[in-house]
Design a protein around this motif. Structure first.
Motif, mmCIF file in Angstrom:
data_model
loop_
_atom_site.group_PDB
_atom_site.id
_atom_site.type_symbol
_atom_site.label_atom_id
_atom_site.label_comp_id
_atom_site.label_asym_id
_atom_site.label_seq_id
_atom_site.Cartn_x
_atom_site.Cartn_y
_atom_site.Cartn_z
ATOM 1 N N LEU A 214 0.741 -1.294 -0.048
ATOM 2 C CA LEU A 214 0.061 0.215 0.000
ATOM 3 C C LEU A 214 0.743 1.314 -0.009
ATOM 4 N N LEU A 215 2.021 1.311 0.872
ATOM 5 C CA LEU A 215 2.685 2.521 0.937
ATOM 6 C C LEU A 215 3.386 2.515 -0.337
ATOM 7 N N MET A 216 3.993 1.508 -0.741
ATOM 8 C CA MET A 216 4.587 1.708 -2.185
ATOM 9 C C MET A 216 4.027 2.205 -3.390
ATOM 10 N N GLY A 217 2.808 1.759 -3.520
ATOM 11 C CA GLY A 217 1.766 2.563 -4.237
ATOM 12 C C GLY A 217 1.854 3.911 -4.168
ATOM 13 N N ALA A 218 1.639 4.294 -2.648
ATOM 14 C CA ALA A 218 1.360 5.667 -2.518
ATOM 15 C C ALA A 218 2.595 6.490 -2.833
ATOM 16 N N VAL A 219 4.004 6.046 -2.489
ATOM 17 C CA VAL A 219 4.970 6.577 -2.760
ATOM 18 C C VAL A 219 5.623 6.798 -4.102
ATOM 19 N N HIS A 222 4.308 9.677 -6.387
ATOM 20 C CA HIS A 222 5.032 10.874 -6.215
ATOM 21 C C HIS A 222 6.300 11.082 -6.741
ATOM 22 N N ARG A 223 6.696 10.127 -7.716
ATOM 23 C CA ARG A 223 7.835 10.049 -8.219
ATOM 24 C C ARG A 223 7.391 10.162 -9.769
ATOM 25 N N ARG A 224 8.203 11.106 -10.385
ATOM 26 C CA ARG A 224 7.847 11.571 -11.741
ATOM 27 C C ARG A 224 8.420 10.319 -12.587
ATOM 28 N N ILE A 225 7.616 9.550 -13.411
ATOM 29 C CA ILE A 225 8.124 8.529 -14.457
ATOM 30 C C ILE A 225 7.861 9.125 -15.879
ATOM 31 N N ARG A 226 8.933 9.154 -16.469
ATOM 32 C CA ARG A 226 8.775 9.783 -17.903
ATOM 33 C C ARG A 226 8.535 8.526 -18.869
ATOM 34 N N MET A 233 12.887 0.631 -20.403
ATOM 35 C CA MET A 233 13.840 -0.750 -20.592
ATOM 36 C C MET A 233 14.330 -0.872 -19.086
ATOM 37 N N ILE A 234 14.592 -0.015 -18.481
ATOM 38 C CA ILE A 234 15.031 -0.005 -17.000
ATOM 39 C C ILE A 234 14.350 -0.673 -16.077
ATOM 40 N N ASN A 235 12.832 -0.127 -16.181
ATOM 41 C CA ASN A 235 11.698 -1.037 -15.408
ATOM 42 C C ASN A 235 11.556 -2.305 -15.916
ATOM 43 N N LEU A 236 11.607 -2.505 -17.388
ATOM 44 C CA LEU A 236 11.370 -3.951 -17.849
ATOM 45 C C LEU A 236 12.371 -4.788 -17.181
ATOM 46 N N THR A 237 13.733 -4.401 -17.313
ATOM 47 C CA THR A 237 14.724 -4.998 -16.776
ATOM 48 C C THR A 237 14.733 -5.398 -15.548
ATOM 49 N N GLY A 238 14.428 -4.343 -14.632
ATOM 50 C CA GLY A 238 14.240 -4.580 -13.124
ATOM 51 C C GLY A 238 13.235 -5.595 -13.095
ATOM 52 N N THR A 239 11.938 -5.753 -13.589
ATOM 53 C CA THR A 239 11.053 -6.558 -13.354
ATOM 54 C C THR A 239 11.448 -7.880 -13.601
ATOM 55 N N PHE A 267 11.934 -11.338 -2.710
ATOM 56 C CA PHE A 267 12.295 -10.571 -3.728
ATOM 57 C C PHE A 267 10.900 -10.183 -4.765
ATOM 58 N N LEU A 268 9.811 -10.446 -4.064
ATOM 59 C CA LEU A 268 8.519 -9.752 -4.442
ATOM 60 C C LEU A 268 8.431 -8.523 -4.219
ATOM 61 N N ILE A 269 8.870 -7.681 -3.432
ATOM 62 C CA ILE A 269 8.922 -6.209 -3.050
ATOM 63 C C ILE A 269 9.691 -5.640 -4.257
ATOM 64 N N PRO A 270 11.019 -5.851 -4.523
ATOM 65 C CA PRO A 270 11.584 -4.921 -5.630
ATOM 66 C C PRO A 270 10.995 -5.430 -7.077
ATOM 67 N N CYS A 271 10.550 -6.730 -7.256
ATOM 68 C CA CYS A 271 9.754 -6.916 -8.433
ATOM 69 C C CYS A 271 8.375 -6.185 -8.683
ATOM 70 N N MET A 272 7.748 -5.957 -7.472
ATOM 71 C CA MET A 272 6.525 -5.079 -7.569
ATOM 72 C C MET A 272 6.800 -3.717 -7.959
ATOM 73 N N TYR A 273 7.859 -3.371 -7.379
ATOM 74 C CA TYR A 273 8.213 -1.918 -7.510
ATOM 75 C C TYR A 273 8.731 -1.606 -8.980
ATOM 76 N N PHE A 274 9.244 -2.381 -9.499
ATOM 77 C CA PHE A 274 9.583 -1.992 -11.012
ATOM 78 C C PHE A 274 8.407 -2.457 -11.917
ATOM 79 N N LEU A 275 7.897 -3.579 -11.685
ATOM 80 C CA LEU A 275 6.519 -3.714 -12.337
ATOM 81 C C LEU A 275 5.416 -2.476 -12.332
ATOM 82 N N PHE A 276 5.158 -1.853 -11.211
ATOM 83 C CA PHE A 276 4.327 -0.822 -11.209
ATOM 84 C C PHE A 276 4.856 0.260 -11.958
#
Length: 367
Positions: A214-219, A222-226, A233-239, A267-276
């Motif tokens: 829940l907190l990750m989604g809120a955070v 507020h991060r600008r994603i271009r 590619m960065i987020n796809l590679t991270g996912t 590793f579910l936490i970093p996976c979800m961060y990059f996937l989202f």
């Protein structure tokens, strides 16, 4: 121009809504094991590792749309004249989720009575608050408890320590989930979790599991994603990287028989961060009807499983519709989707009809 309307429009013009349908079908996979007929290992990796991204996705979506304004208000960066108070939005979401949980509980009450699975008086609190009143309904009280916990933390803690607190809670839950066999060999740790499991059957609940997502989604909101090629590619590679690590973690913990349950992986936490973040990079169109349909797929698919099993028994199609796990999964997905669309299409009509009947029953004021 930075106002609430434009922000909401930017939030919905992403791949979040289209992915809801994928996540809903992954939840169906968790409860039907689609590859079990062919390979136990393949089914475990798909249903109980890969498909575990579905629930965190929905939690992050809730955090992204509902909790995001609360973080803005805490940091002082909120629009000074928001169209809707962040607290009103929060409590409205809490009320909606609670009513949905109440309605789903009533829907599955006859099934619980028929199967003899009604909780005793000593287990009512445990079932209502942590386990859920049916096997898939644990998500709703987990969302309620997780959001309430974060709401209280927002008031007491600074923004900098919110994430460490939530990650710590998740790690405690992880040790009682897929890593339990490793840590339970230590008597003090086992005693701690024995007490914990007397309160909640699993650690994948609103206290240990839900807050971090829940907190990750809120955070992330507020991060600008271009929407550029390099960002995608960065987020796809991270996912993909962390997804592979999560599959390896799941396979290892399963092979070594550590798992008490299999909902929580490190590793579910970093996976979800990059996937989202990846989904936010990709273009899409917000569709309220699809949003509602995925919710109904989640609510109704266990009922569809029961109906398909009954239909297969009556028509002697059990070897095809039930015993073949892949056909069973596809049948449940198709029937759940059709039923969800029907409920979504007719729910406004039923709501309007109920409102009309209610108004007619109200006594008219004398002139």
């Amino acid at each position: 121009m930075n106002n609430n309307k434009s922000t909401t429009r930017q939030q919905t013009q992403t791949a979040i809504d289209p992915f809801r349908l994928v996540a809903a079908f992954l939840i169906v996979a968790i409860h039907t094991a689609p590859l079990s007929t062919f390979s136990e290992t393949a089914d475990f990796l798909f249903s109980y590792c890969f498909a575990r991204i579905a629930v965190p996705f929905f939690l992050m979506t809730t955090g992204y749309f509902v909790l995001s304004p609360l973080i803005s208000k805490k940091s002082g960066s909120m629009n000074p004249r928001p169209l809707v108070s962040p607290y009103k939005r929060f409590w409205k979401s809490m009320k909606k989720t609670a009513l949905l949980y109440l309605g789903a509980t009533a829907l599955y009450l006859p099934v619980n009575i028929y199967s003899g699975k009604l909780p005793g008086l000593n287990d009512i609190f445990k079932v209502l608050v942590f386990d859920g009143t049916f096997y898939h309904l644990w998500y709703l009280p987990a969302t309620l408890l997780g959001m309430l916990l974060l709401f209280l933390l927002f008031k007491k803690c600074s923004s900098r320590i919110l994430m460490p607190v939530c990650v710590t809670l998740y790690l405690i839950g992880l040790l009682g989930d897929s890593w339990y066999g490793l840590v339970s060999k230590l008597p003090p740790v086992k005693s701690f979790y024995d007490v914990l499991f007397s309160i909640s059957s699993y650690t994948r609940n609103g206290f240990f599991y839900a807050p971090v997502f829940l907190l990750m989604g809120a955070v992330v909101s507020h991060r600008r994603i271009r929407r550029r090629f390099d960002t995608v590619m960065i987020n796809l590679t991270g996912t993909l990287f962390f997804l592979l690590l999560m599959l390896g973690e799941g396979f290892l913990s399963f092979h070594l028989e550590w798992q008490r349950h299999n909902s929580m992986y490190l590793f579910l936490i970093p996976c979800m961060y990059f996937l989202f973040r990846l989904l936010l990079c990709l273009p899409g169109k917000g569709k309220p009807m699809l949003r509602q349909a995925t919710l109904w797929i989640y609510i109704l698919h266990p009922l569809v499983i029961i109906l398909i099993r009954g239909f297969a028994k009556l028509t002697r199609l059990t070897p095809y519709l039930v015993e073949n796990s892949l056909i069973h999964y596809l049948a449940v997905c198709a029937a759940s989707f059709i039923l969800a669309l029907a409920v979504t299409a007719f729910s406004p009509v039923l709501a309007a009809l109920a409102t009309t009947i209610w108004k007619q029953k109200l006594p008219r004021k004398r002139r």
